[in-house]
Design a protein around this motif. Structure first.
Motif, PDB file in Angstrom:
ATOM      1  N   GLU A 116      -6.021  40.737  -9.603  1.00 27.14           N
ATOM      2  CA  GLU A 116      -4.836  41.092 -10.291  1.00 27.14           C
ATOM      3  C   GLU A 116      -5.354  41.301 -11.731  1.00 27.14           C
ATOM      4  N   LEU A 117      -4.707  42.204 -12.310  1.00 28.70           N
ATOM      5  CA  LEU A 117      -4.867  42.427 -13.904  1.00 28.70           C
ATOM      6  C   LEU A 117      -4.027  41.943 -14.933  1.00 28.70           C
ATOM      7  N   VAL A 118      -4.381  40.957 -15.493  1.00 29.10           N
ATOM      8  CA  VAL A 118      -3.476  40.192 -16.458  1.00 29.10           C
ATOM      9  C   VAL A 118      -3.884  40.885 -17.959  1.00 29.10           C
ATOM     10  N   ALA A 119      -2.727  40.686 -18.633  1.00 27.09           N
ATOM     11  CA  ALA A 119      -2.740  41.152 -20.121  1.00 27.09           C
ATOM     12  C   ALA A 119      -3.214  39.947 -20.892  1.00 27.09           C
ATOM     13  N   VAL A 120      -4.101  40.110 -21.785  1.00 32.62           N
ATOM     14  CA  VAL A 120      -4.661  39.326 -23.027  1.00 32.62           C
ATOM     15  C   VAL A 120      -4.213  40.110 -24.381  1.00 32.62           C
ATOM     16  N   ALA A 121      -3.487  39.279 -25.309  1.00 32.48           N
ATOM     17  CA  ALA A 121      -3.226  40.030 -26.388  1.00 32.48           C
ATOM     18  C   ALA A 121      -4.594  40.417 -27.184  1.00 32.48           C
ATOM     19  N   ALA A 122      -4.425  41.460 -27.788  1.00 31.69           N
ATOM     20  CA  ALA A 122      -5.259  42.054 -28.777  1.00 31.69           C
ATOM     21  C   ALA A 122      -5.361  41.557 -29.764  1.00 31.69           C
TER      22      ALA A 122
ATOM     23  N   LEU B  60     -13.392  40.019 -15.940  1.00 28.90           N
ATOM     24  CA  LEU B  60     -14.220  41.211 -16.536  1.00 28.90           C
ATOM     25  C   LEU B  60     -12.951  41.983 -17.484  1.00 28.90           C
ATOM     26  N   TRP B  61     -13.680  42.661 -18.198  1.00 28.87           N
ATOM     27  CA  TRP B  61     -12.564  43.431 -19.048  1.00 28.87           C
ATOM     28  C   TRP B  61     -12.646  44.898 -18.806  1.00 28.87           C
TER      29      TRP B  61
ATOM     30  N   TYR C  16      -5.431  43.545 -23.761  1.00 26.65           N
ATOM     31  CA  TYR C  16      -6.649  44.186 -23.073  1.00 26.65           C
ATOM     32  C   TYR C  16      -6.205  43.696 -21.613  1.00 26.65           C
ATOM     33  N   LEU C  17      -6.729  44.279 -20.578  1.00 31.06           N
ATOM     34  CA  LEU C  17      -6.620  43.955 -19.259  1.00 31.06           C
ATOM     35  C   LEU C  17      -7.871  43.343 -18.712  1.00 31.06           C
TER      36      LEU C  17
ATOM     37  N   LYS D 246     -15.625  41.059 -23.628  1.00 31.12           N
ATOM     38  CA  LYS D 246     -14.471  41.620 -24.278  1.00 31.12           C
ATOM     39  C   LYS D 246     -14.675  42.592 -25.227  1.00 31.12           C
ATOM     40  N   SER D 247     -15.775  42.667 -26.198  1.00 34.96           N
ATOM     41  CA  SER D 247     -16.091  43.446 -26.978  1.00 34.96           C
ATOM     42  C   SER D 247     -16.285  45.027 -26.587  1.00 34.96           C
ATOM     43  N   SER D 248     -16.448  45.201 -25.119  1.00 33.18           N
ATOM     44  CA  SER D 248     -16.494  46.321 -24.484  1.00 33.18           C
ATOM     45  C   SER D 248     -15.099  46.895 -23.970  1.00 33.18           C
ATOM     46  N   ALA D 249     -14.163  46.228 -23.999  1.00 32.17           N
ATOM     47  CA  ALA D 249     -12.706  46.420 -23.390  1.00 32.17           C
ATOM     48  C   ALA D 249     -12.118  47.438 -24.250  1.00 32.17           C
ATOM     49  N   ALA D 250     -11.141  48.258 -23.867  1.00 30.47           N
ATOM     50  CA  ALA D 250     -10.291  49.290 -24.454  1.00 30.47           C
ATOM     51  C   ALA D 250      -8.984  48.411 -24.738  1.00 30.47           C
ATOM     52  N   VAL D 251      -8.560  48.671 -25.634  1.00 31.22           N
ATOM     53  CA  VAL D 251      -7.144  48.166 -26.201  1.00 31.22           C
ATOM     54  C   VAL D 251      -5.955  49.109 -25.516  1.00 31.22           C
ATOM     55  N   ALA D 252      -5.118  48.335 -24.738  1.00 31.45           N
ATOM     56  CA  ALA D 252      -4.131  49.123 -24.091  1.00 31.45           C
ATOM     57  C   ALA D 252      -2.832  48.728 -24.699  1.00 31.45           C
ATOM     58  N   SER D 253      -1.749  49.793 -24.218  1.00 33.05           N
ATOM     59  CA  SER D 253      -0.277  49.537 -24.422  1.00 33.05           C
ATOM     60  C   SER D 253       0.488  50.067 -23.473  1.00 33.05           C
ATOM     61  N   LEU D 254       1.761  50.008 -23.405  1.00 28.47           N
ATOM     62  CA  LEU D 254       2.640  50.393 -22.494  1.00 28.47           C
ATOM     63  C   LEU D 254       3.438  51.328 -23.087  1.00 28.47           C
ATOM     64  N   ASN D 255       3.645  52.783 -22.844  1.00 30.54           N
ATOM     65  CA  ASN D 255       4.390  53.654 -23.441  1.00 30.54           C
ATOM     66  C   ASN D 255       5.442  54.029 -22.462  1.00 30.54           C
TER      67      ASN D 255
END
Length: 185
Positions: free
Chosen positions: A179-185, A55-56, A35-36, A75-84
């Protein structure tokens, strides 16, 4: 003598192997799925708007297949992200339903802030993201950071990329540098 050189070589190699995860962490590799989350920079000017801390990020529907990058308090409203990856160029994609939607910075000439979308209609700037010690970055020469600003879409802050095309401009008073920090999903 050869034994001591071999032993020293093995010890040095073991030290490098032990240090390898730290090097990856410094290079800012996020978890595979994350999540960001927003983190307000301490030097951010006084924001007269809503809270922008912790915020998420997700997509706020703005039209068929279109969405603005918007923050939500839960956090329940956040979208799961990944780097492609395509070679050394990365795309940040968000899992929304059955599809991955890319994050893109929208081009705006002579602007200090450029809107960010999470949308199936991403433009050419949807590649070029990476992580460092300060979180997600956009690989663009004019990029100076991220801002969360109160906006009319959802009643929640929206994400903008700040650029140095107008160096004398200040952020609006409803914005915070983040800053946008990554939090493990």
């Amino acid at each position: 003598m050869h034994f001591s050189m071999i032993a020293a070589s093995i010890a040095a190699t073991a030290g490098l192997a032990a240090a390898a995860p730290l090097v990856e962490a410094r290079q800012g590799r996020p978890p595979a799925n994350f999540y960001l989350q927003s983190k307000v920079k301490s030097q951010s000017p006084k924001d007269l708007g809503s809270n922008k801390q912790d915020l998420w990020l997700s997509s706020y529907h703005t039209g068929a297949g279109l969405g603005a990058a918007t923050f939500f308090p839960n956090k329940s409203s956040a979208a799961v992200a990944s780097l492609n990856a395509t070679g050394d160029i990365y795309q940040t994609a968000f899992k929304l339903g059955d599809y991955e939607w890319p994050m893109a910075v929208q081009y705006g000439p002579y602007q200090t802030m450029e809107s960010v979308t999470i949308s199936v209609a991403g433009d050419q700037d949807n590649f070029g993201f990476y992580f460092n010690d300060n979180g997600l970055q956009w690989n663009y020469t004019e990029f100076t950071g991220w801002a969360a600003c109160d906006f009319w879409y959802s009643g929640s802050p929206s994400l903008f990329a700040t650029v140095s095309t107008n160096k004398n401009a200040d952020l609006p008073v409803s914005c915070s540098e983040i800053e946008l920090v990554a939090v493990a999903a």
